[in-house]
Each structure stands twice: as structure tokens, then as C-alpha cells.
Design a protein around this motif. Structure first.
Motif, short mmCIF file in Angstrom:
data_model
loop_
_atom_site.label_atom_id
_atom_site.label_comp_id
_atom_site.label_asym_id
_atom_site.label_seq_id
_atom_site.Cartn_x
_atom_site.Cartn_y
_atom_site.Cartn_z
N CYS A 192 16.72 31.02 22.18
CA CYS A 192 15.38 30.94 22.77
C CYS A 192 14.39 30.41 21.74
O CYS A 192 13.52 29.59 22.07
N ARG A 193 14.52 30.85 20.51
CA ARG A 193 13.62 30.39 19.46
C ARG A 193 13.78 28.89 19.21
O ARG A 193 12.79 28.18 18.96
N ALA A 194 15.01 28.41 19.29
CA ALA A 194 15.24 26.98 19.10
C ALA A 194 14.54 26.17 20.19
O ALA A 194 13.89 25.15 19.92
N SER A 195 14.65 26.63 21.44
CA SER A 195 13.97 25.96 22.55
C SER A 195 12.46 26.03 22.38
O SER A 195 11.74 25.05 22.62
N LEU A 196 11.99 27.20 21.95
CA LEU A 196 10.56 27.40 21.75
C LEU A 196 10.01 26.47 20.67
O LEU A 196 8.94 25.86 20.82
N THR A 197 10.75 26.33 19.58
CA THR A 197 10.33 25.45 18.48
C THR A 197 10.21 24.01 18.93
O THR A 197 9.27 23.30 18.56
N ALA A 198 11.18 23.57 19.76
CA ALA A 198 11.14 22.19 20.27
C ALA A 198 9.91 21.96 21.14
O ALA A 198 9.27 20.89 21.09
N LEU A 199 9.54 22.96 21.95
CA LEU A 199 8.37 22.83 22.80
C LEU A 199 7.08 22.87 21.97
O LEU A 199 6.13 22.12 22.24
N GLN A 200 7.05 23.73 20.96
CA GLN A 200 5.87 23.80 20.10
C GLN A 200 5.66 22.48 19.36
O GLN A 200 4.52 22.07 19.13
N LYS A 201 6.76 21.82 19.01
CA LYS A 201 6.67 20.52 18.33
C LYS A 201 5.97 19.50 19.23
O LYS A 201 5.20 18.65 18.75
N LYS A 202 6.22 19.57 20.52
CA LYS A 202 5.59 18.64 21.46
C LYS A 202 4.08 18.84 21.50
O LYS A 202 3.32 17.88 21.64
N ILE A 203 3.64 20.10 21.39
CA ILE A 203 2.20 20.37 21.37
C ILE A 203 1.59 19.87 20.06
O ILE A 203 0.50 19.30 20.04
N GLU A 204 2.33 20.06 18.96
CA GLU A 204 1.83 19.61 17.66
C GLU A 204 1.73 18.09 17.58
O GLU A 204 0.97 17.56 16.76
N ASP A 205 2.49 17.40 18.44
CA ASP A 205 2.43 15.93 18.46
C ASP A 205 1.19 15.41 19.17
O ASP A 205 1.00 14.18 19.27
N ILE A 206 0.36 16.31 19.67
CA ILE A 206 -0.90 15.92 20.31
C ILE A 206 -2.05 16.31 19.38
O ILE A 206 -2.09 17.43 18.86
N ALA A 207 -2.97 15.39 19.15
CA ALA A 207 -4.11 15.66 18.26
C ALA A 207 -4.89 16.87 18.75
O ALA A 207 -5.04 17.09 19.96
N VAL A 208 -5.40 17.67 17.81
CA VAL A 208 -6.12 18.90 18.15
C VAL A 208 -7.27 18.65 19.13
O VAL A 208 -7.41 19.40 20.11
N PRO A 209 -8.10 17.61 18.94
CA PRO A 209 -9.21 17.39 19.89
C PRO A 209 -8.74 17.06 21.31
O PRO A 209 -9.50 17.23 22.26
N LEU A 210 -7.48 16.63 21.43
CA LEU A 210 -6.96 16.22 22.74
C LEU A 210 -6.23 17.35 23.47
O LEU A 210 -5.96 17.25 24.66
N ARG A 211 -5.93 18.42 22.73
CA ARG A 211 -5.15 19.51 23.34
C ARG A 211 -5.87 20.20 24.50
O ARG A 211 -5.22 20.54 25.50
N PRO A 212 -7.18 20.43 24.42
CA PRO A 212 -7.86 21.02 25.60
C PRO A 212 -7.71 20.18 26.86
O PRO A 212 -7.59 20.71 27.97
N THR A 213 -7.69 18.86 26.71
CA THR A 213 -7.51 17.97 27.86
C THR A 213 -6.11 18.15 28.45
O THR A 213 -5.94 18.22 29.68
N ALA A 214 -5.12 18.22 27.55
CA ALA A 214 -3.74 18.45 28.01
C ALA A 214 -3.62 19.79 28.73
O ALA A 214 -2.97 19.89 29.79
N GLU A 215 -4.26 20.83 28.19
CA GLU A 215 -4.24 22.17 28.81
C GLU A 215 -4.89 22.11 30.19
O GLU A 215 -4.40 22.72 31.15
N LYS A 216 -5.99 21.35 30.29
CA LYS A 216 -6.69 21.24 31.56
C LYS A 216 -5.82 20.56 32.61
O LYS A 216 -5.78 20.99 33.78
N LEU A 217 -5.10 19.54 32.22
CA LEU A 217 -4.22 18.83 33.15
C LEU A 217 -3.09 19.73 33.65
O LEU A 217 -2.73 19.71 34.83
N VAL A 218 -2.53 20.53 32.73
CA VAL A 218 -1.48 21.49 33.13
C VAL A 218 -2.05 22.48 34.14
O VAL A 218 -1.43 22.78 35.16
#
Length: 458
Positions: free
Chosen positions: A164-190
Motif C-alpha cells: 500500500c505504501r508503494a502505491s501511495l508513494t507513486a500517487l504522491q509523486k504525481k502530486i509533486e509533479d504539479i507546481a504548488v501554485p497549480l495544485r489548488p486548481t487540480a484539487e478543484k477539478l477533482v
């Protein structure tokens, strides 16, 4: 378990183990259905020891080979069913902080992570919650006293946590690949995509208001789209932000899904209606349980929901459902059914997390004390002017306190699990009640000493 995809064991020893495990599982299911008496710790532990004995025998038959080296057969599925049931029974008797209770939670988290990975649709909050839960489960497994009787189960749970941790790390990496100022926009779309899915899967769709409900989110998508420059999300200096392409793709998914559900207008193809209705029914039942959990849920109730969902989820071929003619479901059907499955697993996860470490035998007392504590906290916020206002709370607390025998809450001759939690909650209520009483007495004395506060003699 009976699907042809899962073959029966060929080894004679494994067949004997299978027969005994099936008998134990049947006993667990019968006990799960019995509502005439509460689940006793000793009853669960007897069946738990029997399962461990058969698992130990199974490992000896297989010569200690790792699970990955062995083709899964029906005995493995029955072992999983037994551990799943036992895990929920451990929650029911209040032993939430022991390794066996972690088994069911790891199963649910694994399903959720697999679905989030498949859908590529998740928020930081989703991952944060599961990350904290995995840390907690890891602590439970690591602090469980070493025993020779259950090394298999503890090792199995530890491996599941790591996967589970391995899957979680892979997903967290995808969030880290988005610039911090853009993350709220991504959250809003979800959030927008999920809200539209909620509207689209309401039990009774109001087709009159349906387009209007969706168009609210269409306007939000338009605002997000208009915030781009030359098709990209950029910073203040006009530079393309990291992860812009991913967020644009997510926005386009939202727009595509919006168009499809507006076209369908709340309808669903008859061919897939049976599966849809089952999932809607499960979601609605779990939703009701989430509202009345403290008073109506026995954790073992979740087993049947899990098995129904697992069966539907595992019926997919190459990630999609196929009809009798082997034709895959259209995109709208696939996304809608996947959303419902994820939503149901999400409810189960929430209900497991909300499980209190108190035996169901003590839950009525525990729930009363929780309600009393909430009332006393509210009274403290509003203030109290008279000791008389506290009489009902004091009487209820004393009546609960008088139920104890030698400091313990007994049910017949049994001492149910969760004594510490109930006693601590009772003490908190007494402390709050005492604080309020002191405040009320001080208020009364202040009023008595105020000039002109006494009624003049007639």
C-alpha cells in the motif's frame, strides 16, 4: 470464492485444510448473523486460534514457500475470508489496536489505492488520510507482542502495508509533479468531477433541475479554462507552470464527462441497470450507516458489502465490464460504475476508521456518555446560572457509575473489552459536570451578594 477462475486445491492435505477452514468460516458467518447476544471475546478467540492452526498446517504442507511462488487456489480465498471476518470481529469486540484488526483495513486501503491509480483522479487529502492510517497500522503490527501462534498473519499484514505504501508513494509523486501554485486548481477539478458524479448518481434524479445542477459546475470549469494563457497555466511572469499539461488534461476530462452526463440526462442503459442498481443500493445503505453508526453498526456487517463489491470489481475484463456478447461497456457506464464502487469502498474505509475500541456490549453505555459529554460541553459554552440545571446530567452520570461492579462494567459474568475507554469517558463527564457545578455555585453566590437582588419583604 467459487468462481472457476479460482481452482480447487490438488494436494490432499490442502483439501483437508480447505474443508476445515470452510467449516470455521461458516461458524463465523453464523455468529455474525446472530443478533440475540453480543459477540464475546472468548468465542472469537477460539475460532481465531482454529484458523491459525489450519494456516500453520497449510504452510507446512507447502514447505514454507512464499505466497508469490504458489498459484492461488480456493484455500487461499477461504483463508482471506476467514481473516477478513476475524478482523471485523476484532473490531466488534473492541480489540481495534491489535494486529488482526488491521487486516480488513489494509484490504480496503489496497482497493482504494488501486482505484485511485486506475482512475488517475485523487486529491492530496485522499492520500494524507490513508498515509496516516498506514502509519497507525504499522505501529499496531510492530508493537503487537511477539507470539509463535500468529507470525504468518503479522508478516502478511506487514507485507500488505508495504504494498500500500508503494502505491501511495507513486500517487504522491504525481502530486509533486504539479507546481504548488497549480495544485489548488487540480484539487478543484477533482472536486468538480466528483460533485457531478454525485448529481448523476442520485437515487432519484430530478430531470427538471438536472441540467441546472450540472451547469453550475460547467461555469466553474469555464472560469478555470479562462485562467489559462495560450492554452497553458502560467505563473505571474507568464512562464508555463510545472504540471500544466496534466491539469489541462484533467480539465478536458471534466469537460468531456460534463457533455456525456448532460446528454444522458440522468438515465442509465438498461443493459447495465442490474449492476448499477446493486451499487446504488450498497452506497445508500452505507450512507445510512455512516449517519447512525454509533447506534446501529456491527463492524462484521461490512463483510457482506465488501464481498459484493469485490465480486463486481473482479468481474471486469481488462479493466472494463463486458456484456453477454463480450462487448465492453461504453465510457459513461464504465466511469459511473467505477465511481460508485470507489464511493462504496470509501464509505467502508470511513466506517472502519470510526470504529471505537469498545466491545459492542459496552457501546450503549459508551454512546450515552459521548452524548452526555457533548451536551456538557455545549452547556459550558453557553454558561450555567443554577446548580439545578445540572441535576439531569448528574443523575444520569451517577446511574451509569452505579452500574459498575468493583470498578468494572460487567455483562453477566463477562468483562467486555474497552473498560479503559468507557471509564476515561465517564471521568471526563464527571470533571466537566464538576466544573459547571462550581461555576453555577459561584454565579448563585454572586447574584445573592448583589444589592437589590433579594426579593423585598411584603
Amino acid at each position: 470464492m467459487d468462481t472457476p477462475k479460482i481452482p480447487a486445491p490438488k494436494d490432499e492435505g490442502e483439501k483437508q485444510v480447505l474443508d476445515k477452514l470452510v467449516a470455521i468460516r461458516d461458524q463465523l458467518q453464523l455468529r455474525k448473523l446472530d443478533r440475540t447476544t453480543y459477540v464475546r471475546t472468548q468465542d472469537v478467540m477460539v475460532l481465531y486460534d482454529q484458523v491459525l492452526e489450519q494456516v500453520k498446517r497449510l504452510n507446512e504442507i507447502r514447505g514454507g514457500k512464499a505466497t508469490e511462488e504458489i498459484q492461488e487456489n480456493r484455500v487461499d480465498r477461504v483463508v482471506d475470508s476467514c481473516f477478513q471476518l476475524l478482523s471485523l470481529f476484532f473490531m466488534t469486540i473492541g480489540r481495534n489496536n491489535e494486529a488482526p484488526a488491521a487486516y480488513a483495513l489494509t484490504s480496503t486501503i489496497k482497493r482504494l489505492l488501486d482505484h485511485l491509480t486506475e482512475a488517475d483522479l485523487f486529491s492530496a487529502k485522499d492520500l494524507e488520510s490513508m498515509s496516516q492510517t498506514l502509519e497507525h497500522l504499522s505501529d499496531i503490527v510492530n508493537t503487537t507482542p511477539d507470539t509463535q501462534s500468529a507470525p504468518y498473519l503479522e508478516t502478511l499484514i506487514a507485507k500488505r502495508i508495504e504494498r500500500c505504501r508503494a502505491s501511495l508513494t507513486a500517487l504522491q509523486k504525481k502530486i509533486e509533479d504539479i507546481a504548488v501554485p497549480l495544485r489548488p486548481t487540480a484539487e478543484k477539478l477533482v472536486s468538480v468531477l466528483r460533485q457531478m458524479a454525485v448529481i448523476n448518481t442520485k437515487s432519484k434524479v430530478d430531470r427538471t433541475n438536472f441540467p441546472a445542477d450540472i451547469h453550475r459546475y460547467v461555469a466553474q470549469l469555464r472560469d478555470i479554462s479562462d485562467s489559462r494563457k495560450d492554452g497553458h497555466f502560467v505563473d505571474e511572469d507568464g512562464n508555463k507552470l510545472k504540471g500544466s499539461d496534466k491539469v489541462v488534461a484533467l480539465m478536458e476530462r471534466c469537460q468531456l464527462y460534463t457533455g456525456i452526463i448532460l446528454e444522458k440526462n440522468g438515465t442509465f442503459p438498461d443493459k447495465w441497470r442490474p449492476v448499477y442498481d446493486v451499487l446504488i443500493g450498497i452506497r445508500n445503505e452505507l450512507d445510512k450507516l455512516s449517519l447512525t453508526q454509533a447506534w446501529s453498526l456491527r463492524e462484521t456487517d461490512l463483510y457482506d458489502f465488501q464481498r459484493q463489491l469485490d465480486k463486481i470489481d473482479e468481474s471486469r475484463v481488462d479493466g472494463n465490464w463486458v456484456d453477454d456478447e463480450g462487448q465492453p461497456a461504453e465510457l459513461y457506464v464504465q466511469r459511473t460504475l467505477l465511481y460508485l464502487i470507489r464511493r462504496c469502498y470509501g464509505y467502508i474505509y470511513h466506517l472502519m476508521l470510526s470504529s471505537e475500541p469498545v466491545s459492542e456490549a459496552l457501546l450503549p453505555i459508551y454512546n450515552q456518555l459521548q452524548t452526555l459529554k457533548r451536551c456538557l460541553v455545549e452547556v459550558k459554552k453557553c454558561g450555567v446560572s443554577s446548580v439545578r440545571e445540572l441535576y439531569p446530567y448528574s443523575m444520569k452520570l451517577n446511574s451509569i457509575d452505579n452500574m459498575r461492579v468493583d470498578g468494572k462494567f460487567m455483562v453477566g459474568e463477562d468483562i467486555p473489552e474497552g473498560q479503559g475507554s468507557v471509564t476515561t469517558l465517564l471521568a471526563d463527564c464527571f470533571d466537566l459536570n464538576y466544573e459547571l457545578r462550581v461555576a453555577a455555585e459561584a454565579s448563585e453566590e454572586s447574584n445573592d451578594s448583589t444589592p437589590g437582588s433579594r426579593t423585598p419583604d411584603v
